[in-house]
Write a protein that holds these residues in place. Sequence first.
Motif, mmCIF file in Angstrom:
data_model
loop_
_atom_site.group_PDB
_atom_site.id
_atom_site.type_symbol
_atom_site.label_atom_id
_atom_site.label_comp_id
_atom_site.label_asym_id
_atom_site.label_seq_id
_atom_site.Cartn_x
_atom_site.Cartn_y
_atom_site.Cartn_z
ATOM 1 N N GLY A 179 0.791 -1.223 0.000
ATOM 2 C CA GLY A 179 0.000 0.000 0.000
ATOM 3 C C GLY A 179 0.819 1.267 0.000
ATOM 4 O O GLY A 179 0.252 2.368 0.078
ATOM 5 N N SER A 180 2.149 1.159 -0.088
ATOM 6 C CA SER A 180 2.984 2.367 -0.130
ATOM 7 C C SER A 180 2.675 3.156 -1.398
ATOM 8 O O SER A 180 2.120 2.634 -2.376
ATOM 9 N N GLY A 181 3.046 4.422 -1.376
ATOM 10 C CA GLY A 181 2.826 5.249 -2.554
ATOM 11 C C GLY A 181 3.520 4.694 -3.781
ATOM 12 O O GLY A 181 2.968 4.716 -4.885
ATOM 13 N N LEU A 182 4.733 4.171 -3.603
ATOM 14 C CA LEU A 182 5.465 3.621 -4.739
ATOM 15 C C LEU A 182 4.738 2.422 -5.342
ATOM 16 O O LEU A 182 4.530 2.350 -6.553
ATOM 17 N N LEU A 183 4.319 1.459 -4.487
ATOM 18 C CA LEU A 183 3.675 0.257 -4.998
ATOM 19 C C LEU A 183 2.302 0.568 -5.585
ATOM 20 O O LEU A 183 1.891 -0.047 -6.579
ATOM 21 N N THR A 184 1.595 1.515 -4.983
ATOM 22 C CA THR A 184 0.310 1.927 -5.551
ATOM 23 C C THR A 184 0.512 2.484 -6.954
ATOM 24 O O THR A 184 -0.250 2.179 -7.880
ATOM 25 N N TRP A 185 1.557 3.277 -7.127
ATOM 26 C CA TRP A 185 1.870 3.848 -8.442
ATOM 27 C C TRP A 185 2.299 2.767 -9.429
ATOM 28 O O TRP A 185 1.818 2.717 -10.567
ATOM 29 N N LEU A 186 3.189 1.874 -8.990
ATOM 30 C CA LEU A 186 3.677 0.832 -9.885
ATOM 31 C C LEU A 186 2.553 -0.078 -10.373
ATOM 32 O O LEU A 186 2.554 -0.516 -11.529
ATOM 33 N N ASN A 187 1.600 -0.380 -9.487
ATOM 34 C CA ASN A 187 0.566 -1.352 -9.813
ATOM 35 C C ASN A 187 -0.726 -0.717 -10.320
ATOM 36 O O ASN A 187 -1.706 -1.422 -10.569
ATOM 37 N N SER A 188 -0.725 0.606 -10.477
ATOM 38 C CA SER A 188 -1.906 1.276 -11.008
ATOM 39 C C SER A 188 -2.017 1.024 -12.506
ATOM 40 O O SER A 188 -1.007 0.847 -13.203
ATOM 41 N N GLY A 189 -3.237 0.998 -12.998
ATOM 42 C CA GLY A 189 -3.418 0.666 -14.404
ATOM 43 C C GLY A 189 -3.048 -0.789 -14.626
ATOM 44 O O GLY A 189 -3.456 -1.674 -13.883
ATOM 45 N N THR A 190 -2.253 -1.060 -15.623
ATOM 46 C CA THR A 190 -1.768 -2.427 -15.840
ATOM 47 C C THR A 190 -0.460 -2.641 -15.096
ATOM 48 O O THR A 190 0.384 -1.740 -15.023
ATOM 49 N N GLU A 191 -0.279 -3.832 -14.538
ATOM 50 C CA GLU A 191 0.963 -4.151 -13.831
ATOM 51 C C GLU A 191 2.092 -4.509 -14.790
ATOM 52 O O GLU A 191 3.252 -4.570 -14.375
ATOM 53 N N THR A 192 1.751 -4.732 -16.040
ATOM 54 C CA THR A 192 2.756 -5.129 -17.044
ATOM 55 C C THR A 192 2.601 -4.256 -18.292
ATOM 56 O O THR A 192 2.115 -4.731 -19.335
ATOM 57 N N PRO A 193 2.995 -2.986 -18.224
ATOM 58 C CA PRO A 193 2.736 -2.056 -19.331
ATOM 59 C C PRO A 193 3.616 -2.303 -20.551
ATOM 60 O O PRO A 193 4.699 -2.872 -20.467
ATOM 61 N N GLY A 194 3.131 -1.812 -21.690
ATOM 62 C CA GLY A 194 3.907 -1.831 -22.916
ATOM 63 C C GLY A 194 3.988 -3.201 -23.553
ATOM 64 O O GLY A 194 3.251 -4.126 -23.209
ATOM 65 N N ASN A 195 4.914 -3.333 -24.489
ATOM 66 C CA ASN A 195 5.113 -4.595 -25.207
ATOM 67 C C ASN A 195 6.177 -5.478 -24.575
ATOM 68 O O ASN A 195 6.520 -6.526 -25.121
ATOM 69 N N THR A 196 6.723 -5.047 -23.449
ATOM 70 C CA THR A 196 7.702 -5.858 -22.732
ATOM 71 C C THR A 196 7.065 -7.186 -22.311
ATOM 72 O O THR A 196 5.905 -7.226 -21.894
ATOM 73 N N GLN A 197 7.832 -8.265 -22.424
ATOM 74 C CA GLN A 197 7.391 -9.578 -21.950
ATOM 75 C C GLN A 197 7.881 -9.756 -20.512
ATOM 76 O O GLN A 197 9.078 -9.650 -20.241
ATOM 77 N N TYR A 198 6.957 -10.030 -19.599
ATOM 78 C CA TYR A 198 7.275 -10.089 -18.176
ATOM 79 C C TYR A 198 7.228 -11.532 -17.666
ATOM 80 O O TYR A 198 6.341 -12.306 -18.028
ATOM 81 N N ALA A 199 8.170 -11.864 -16.783
ATOM 82 C CA ALA A 199 8.148 -13.142 -16.076
ATOM 83 C C ALA A 199 8.552 -12.897 -14.629
ATOM 84 O O ALA A 199 9.442 -12.087 -14.351
ATOM 85 N N THR A 200 7.881 -13.572 -13.701
ATOM 86 C CA THR A 200 8.244 -13.487 -12.285
ATOM 87 C C THR A 200 8.560 -14.889 -11.768
ATOM 88 O O THR A 200 7.992 -15.879 -12.239
#
Length: 434
Positions: A179-200
């Motif tokens: 719930g920090s401001g940073l994580l709220t910002w990072l996870n707002s909208g889509t968590e995986t923006p753009g055409n980048t392919q993401y893996a966790t």
Amino acid sequence: MRSRILALRALFVVIVMAVGSVAFGPASGASAAPPAHAQLGHRPVVFVHGWHSGPGTWRHMIDKAEEYGYASNEIFPFDYSAFSQQGNGATPIKSLAGKLAAYIQENKLLSRSPDGKIDIVAHSMGGLVSRAYLKQNQGHATTAHLVTLATPNHGTILSYFCPVAGPYCDEQAREMDAGSGLLTWLNSGTETPGNTQYATFRSNVGDEPMAPPFTYWCDKTVVGVDDDGEKSLKHSGRTSALKGAQNFVSPCVGHDQIANDDWTIEKALNWIADSDGAHTPKAAQIRCGDLNERWGKGSWPKPDGWVSAHAQSCVIATGAPHAATKSVHTELQIRGCGYWWWSVPAPTWWYAGVDGVNCDVHADGILWRDGYWGAHDKPSTSVYERWTQVRTKDVPAAKGAEVEGSWKYDVHAYQSSEWDVKAAKADSGALVIQ
């Protein structure tokens, strides 16, 4: 006069050196050193370490990357340790993302890359730095793949203790609180923006009980938050998962060990490979289904809810760059094999690898290729571990072929067979060979 003589001597030496270099140049047969910013044969890989850490995190993975085919000058371990070691964690993560952007620019990685893009592999908080770079600095436009290892993408329980954590409670630690401001910002909208392919990658399944002595947590650092950012006692390890990413569950290794785990490294290097190997040493494609909970009876936390297995099916295709066919197989990973036992004074959760519990797996795996069997194997295994994998043999698949992995499996976790999982299913989903 003495000063004039010394000046003349210095001038004479400079002239002689200059003339010598023009007249003679390099010795016959010797090669000149490559330019500092030479063009690269493969897309560069940037490694981003975590909180209170440094680039030494990547020694083993860099060795493996070079074995995979990357040249040493195509590997770039970004070092921001001076701004994150104990007592120096006041620099906000967004500012670290700016430093990452400057590092990429200073090394001219985009102009040197064969396709104008980079790949990023990040550990722990380094994943947040990388995600901030993608979002804040428009890095998603020029980042082909982002891999995060044990990253608190939605927060971690350790940040809850900031008021009593002394020197470890710095700005970066507070930014990793759910719930920090940073994580709220990072996870707002889509968590995986753009055409980048993401893996966790994470080593906790996600439903490990949060009860002392916490022996059931593989990663004892990034826990206590689910994949929606809620502080959770049940889904304690899902914080690393991102919506829209391929989310892997690695073997049961510790927080600092996941970057050294060979299975994780292999999957990460295959994930960042181009499907045709155009800009990477190998061609690779991976498609995995979701991690599914399979219960023998009941459901957690009911006393008779013994969990027997969590399973994930993948289909993997690898080959040489631009090869007409690829080698394909399907895998089944079993995690969390064990059971819940209601005892007094407190319930106990026994996993394989604890108190003599083995995980017995009998599987029936089919690799489908254009609707027909490509490979059919019935592997079985019994291990004293919380993670095991079975797979089919490799078969060739031509460009354009559709392949898919399908598994049925039985799992025996301990005592009476009535508690076993029987005829469970796991599918990888379809992958078209490119």
